[in-house]
Design an enzyme around this catalytic site. Sequence first.
Site, PDB file in Angstrom:
ATOM      1  N   SER A   1     -48.869 -14.167 196.731  1.00 19.43           N
ATOM      2  CA  SER A   1     -47.752 -13.300 195.766  1.00 19.43           C
ATOM      3  C   SER A   1     -49.037 -12.388 194.695  1.00 19.43           C
ATOM      4  O   SER A   1     -50.012 -11.491 194.737  1.00 19.43           O
ATOM      5  CB  SER A   1     -46.665 -13.413 195.553  1.00 19.43           C
ATOM      6  OG  SER A   1     -46.331 -13.383 196.467  1.00 19.43           O
TER       7      SER A   1
ATOM      8  N   HIS B   1     -44.775 -15.214 203.722  1.00 19.55           N
ATOM      9  CA  HIS B   1     -44.031 -15.708 203.907  1.00 19.55           C
ATOM     10  C   HIS B   1     -43.045 -15.033 205.319  1.00 19.55           C
ATOM     11  O   HIS B   1     -42.254 -15.737 205.912  1.00 19.55           O
ATOM     12  CB  HIS B   1     -43.087 -15.244 202.685  1.00 19.55           C
ATOM     13  CG  HIS B   1     -43.799 -15.212 201.279  1.00 19.55           C
ATOM     14  ND1 HIS B   1     -44.170 -14.148 200.999  1.00 19.55           N
ATOM     15  CD2 HIS B   1     -43.984 -16.480 200.697  1.00 19.55           C
ATOM     16  CE1 HIS B   1     -44.313 -14.804 199.492  1.00 19.55           C
ATOM     17  NE2 HIS B   1     -44.163 -15.166 199.496  1.00 19.55           N
TER      18      HIS B   1
ATOM     19  N   ARG C   1     -49.634 -23.752 202.239  1.00 22.21           N
ATOM     20  CA  ARG C   1     -51.536 -23.006 202.538  1.00 22.21           C
ATOM     21  C   ARG C   1     -51.876 -24.085 202.145  1.00 22.21           C
ATOM     22  O   ARG C   1     -52.976 -23.947 203.207  1.00 22.21           O
ATOM     23  CB  ARG C   1     -50.872 -22.154 201.748  1.00 22.21           C
ATOM     24  CG  ARG C   1     -49.434 -21.174 201.941  1.00 22.21           C
ATOM     25  CD  ARG C   1     -50.245 -19.922 200.450  1.00 22.21           C
ATOM     26  NE  ARG C   1     -49.472 -20.732 199.425  1.00 22.21           N
ATOM     27  CZ  ARG C   1     -49.759 -20.038 197.888  1.00 22.21           C
ATOM     28  NH1 ARG C   1     -50.301 -19.252 197.427  1.00 22.21           N
ATOM     29  NH2 ARG C   1     -49.488 -21.004 197.222  1.00 22.21           N
TER      30      ARG C   1
ATOM     31  N   LYS D   1     -40.998 -18.079 186.650  1.00 17.78           N
ATOM     32  CA  LYS D   1     -42.542 -16.677 186.480  1.00 17.78           C
ATOM     33  C   LYS D   1     -41.656 -15.674 186.264  1.00 17.78           C
ATOM     34  O   LYS D   1     -41.051 -15.448 186.634  1.00 17.78           O
ATOM     35  CB  LYS D   1     -42.848 -16.885 188.095  1.00 17.78           C
ATOM     36  CG  LYS D   1     -43.271 -18.035 188.576  1.00 17.78           C
ATOM     37  CD  LYS D   1     -44.388 -17.826 189.781  1.00 17.78           C
ATOM     38  CE  LYS D   1     -44.768 -19.447 190.584  1.00 17.78           C
ATOM     39  NZ  LYS D   1     -44.389 -18.252 192.637  1.00 17.78           N
TER      40      LYS D   1
HETATM   41  N1  COA Z   1     -48.236 -17.838 202.710  1.00 16.65           N
HETATM   42  C1  COA Z   1     -48.603 -16.754 201.997  1.00 16.65           C
HETATM   43  N2  COA Z   1     -48.088 -16.958 200.833  1.00 16.65           N
HETATM   44  C2  COA Z   1     -47.473 -17.585 200.621  1.00 16.65           C
HETATM   45  C3  COA Z   1     -46.540 -18.214 201.622  1.00 16.65           C
HETATM   46  C4  COA Z   1     -47.114 -18.519 202.788  1.00 16.65           C
HETATM   47  N3  COA Z   1     -46.672 -19.139 203.601  1.00 16.65           N
HETATM   48  N4  COA Z   1     -46.170 -20.110 200.574  1.00 16.65           N
HETATM   49  C5  COA Z   1     -45.836 -19.451 199.454  1.00 16.65           C
HETATM   50  N5  COA Z   1     -47.144 -18.253 199.513  1.00 16.65           N
HETATM   51  C6  COA Z   1     -47.348 -18.029 197.839  1.00 16.65           C
HETATM   52  C7  COA Z   1     -46.336 -17.554 197.074  1.00 16.65           C
HETATM   53  O1  COA Z   1     -46.500 -15.957 197.239  1.00 16.65           O
HETATM   54  C8  COA Z   1     -46.229 -17.603 195.636  1.00 16.65           C
HETATM   55  O2  COA Z   1     -47.733 -16.698 195.068  1.00 16.65           O
HETATM   56  P1  COA Z   1     -47.110 -16.306 193.473  1.00 16.65           P
HETATM   57  O3  COA Z   1     -47.308 -18.096 192.798  1.00 16.65           O
HETATM   58  O4  COA Z   1     -49.180 -16.260 193.316  1.00 16.65           O
HETATM   59  O5  COA Z   1     -46.161 -15.997 193.486  1.00 16.65           O
HETATM   60  C9  COA Z   1     -46.528 -19.442 195.770  1.00 16.65           C
HETATM   61  O6  COA Z   1     -46.856 -19.426 197.094  1.00 16.65           O
HETATM   62  C10 COA Z   1     -45.501 -20.291 195.465  1.00 16.65           C
HETATM   63  O7  COA Z   1     -44.359 -19.224 195.619  1.00 16.65           O
HETATM   64  P2  COA Z   1     -42.896 -19.540 196.118  1.00 16.65           P
HETATM   65  O8  COA Z   1     -43.391 -20.074 198.019  1.00 16.65           O
HETATM   66  O9  COA Z   1     -42.313 -18.197 195.807  1.00 16.65           O
HETATM   67  O10 COA Z   1     -42.810 -20.921 195.248  1.00 16.65           O
HETATM   68  P3  COA Z   1     -42.191 -20.355 193.852  1.00 16.65           P
HETATM   69  O11 COA Z   1     -43.236 -21.602 193.071  1.00 16.65           O
HETATM   70  O12 COA Z   1     -42.158 -19.510 192.716  1.00 16.65           O
HETATM   71  O13 COA Z   1     -40.490 -21.181 194.344  1.00 16.65           O
HETATM   72  C11 COA Z   1     -38.497 -22.439 194.112  1.00 16.65           C
HETATM   73  C12 COA Z   1     -40.320 -22.245 193.922  1.00 16.65           C
HETATM   74  C13 COA Z   1     -38.183 -21.028 193.822  1.00 16.65           C
HETATM   75  C14 COA Z   1     -37.570 -22.451 195.380  1.00 16.65           C
HETATM   76  C15 COA Z   1     -38.099 -23.218 193.817  1.00 16.65           C
HETATM   77  O14 COA Z   1     -38.896 -23.455 191.186  1.00 16.65           O
HETATM   78  C16 COA Z   1     -36.569 -23.751 192.752  1.00 16.65           C
HETATM   79  O15 COA Z   1     -36.178 -24.417 193.875  1.00 16.65           O
HETATM   80  N6  COA Z   1     -36.049 -23.859 192.049  1.00 16.65           N
HETATM   81  C17 COA Z   1     -34.406 -23.702 191.729  1.00 16.65           C
HETATM   82  C18 COA Z   1     -34.395 -24.543 190.709  1.00 16.65           C
HETATM   83  C19 COA Z   1     -34.146 -26.071 191.749  1.00 16.65           C
HETATM   84  O16 COA Z   1     -33.303 -26.878 191.695  1.00 16.65           O
HETATM   85  N7  COA Z   1     -34.948 -27.416 190.294  1.00 16.65           N
HETATM   86  C20 COA Z   1     -35.472 -28.431 191.167  1.00 16.65           C
HETATM   87  C21 COA Z   1     -36.663 -28.467 191.930  1.00 16.65           C
HETATM   88  S1  COA Z   1     -36.776 -30.263 191.934  1.00 16.65           S
END
Ligand code: COA
Length: 161
Positions: free
Chosen positions: A129, A18, A91, A42
């Site tokens: 993560s 990140h 990724r 989550k």
């Molecule tokens: N390097 C390493 N790891 C990375 C990374 C990077 N550059 N980018 C993401 N990751 C990992 C994260 O650690 C995470 O790992 P985990 O699944 O083991 O926790 C995973 O990739 C993805 O997580 P993240 O980027 O945090 O996304 P998310 O899917 O948890 O969250 C939101 C996504 C919160 C942005 C999305 O659900 C959202 O916008 N929610 C709000 C509600 C909404 O508007 N919904 C309508 C959307 S259509």
Amino acid sequence: MKKIAVYPGSFDPVTYGHIDIIRRGLTIFDEIVVAVARNSQKKSLFTTDERVELISDVFKGEARVSVDTFSGLLIDYVSSRGAHVIIRGLRAISDFEYEFQIAQMNSCIGREIETLFMMTSLQYGYLSSSIVKEVCSLKGDIDKFVPPEVKSALRLKYGLL
Ligand code: COA
């Protein structure tokens, strides 16, 4: 006009993957708002406040990065911050379908907002993560994946300090 982008996610906890995206994002945008999702589906290890605190610690001294929380629709939050761009890291091919779906949906309901995908740097392509939490809980070395303050917080959670 300042170019502001929102980088949303769960950040449970923030990793070097990140951090890499945020640092590279700062070469494109004037300001980045790191937005920690409050109502992520989550189950998280860290509370929202703890996640915010960890990211703030990592970026203390970097005035162009702010950390906030959001709930509800991401695009509503992005508009409320006066931003027009969402940054997401990609990724692997496996990320693509999910990210594509979210980006399409967001552009459908918030037409004026763009999603910018940044390819994760090669050395973090396998990082998540969850995997860091698993390695730490099994007493593995996580120095390469998270900064020292995040490592300490993880070790405390797992009763390793
Ligand atoms: N390097 C390493 N790891 C990375 C990374 C990077 N550059 N980018 C993401 N990751 C990992 C994260 O650690 C995470 O790992 P985990 O699944 O083991 O926790 C995973 O990739 C993805 O997580 P993240 O980027 O945090 O996304 P998310 O899917 O948890 O969250 C939101 C996504 C919160 C942005 C999305 O659900 C959202 O916008 N929610 C709000 C509600 C909404 O508007 N919904 C309508 C959307 S259509």
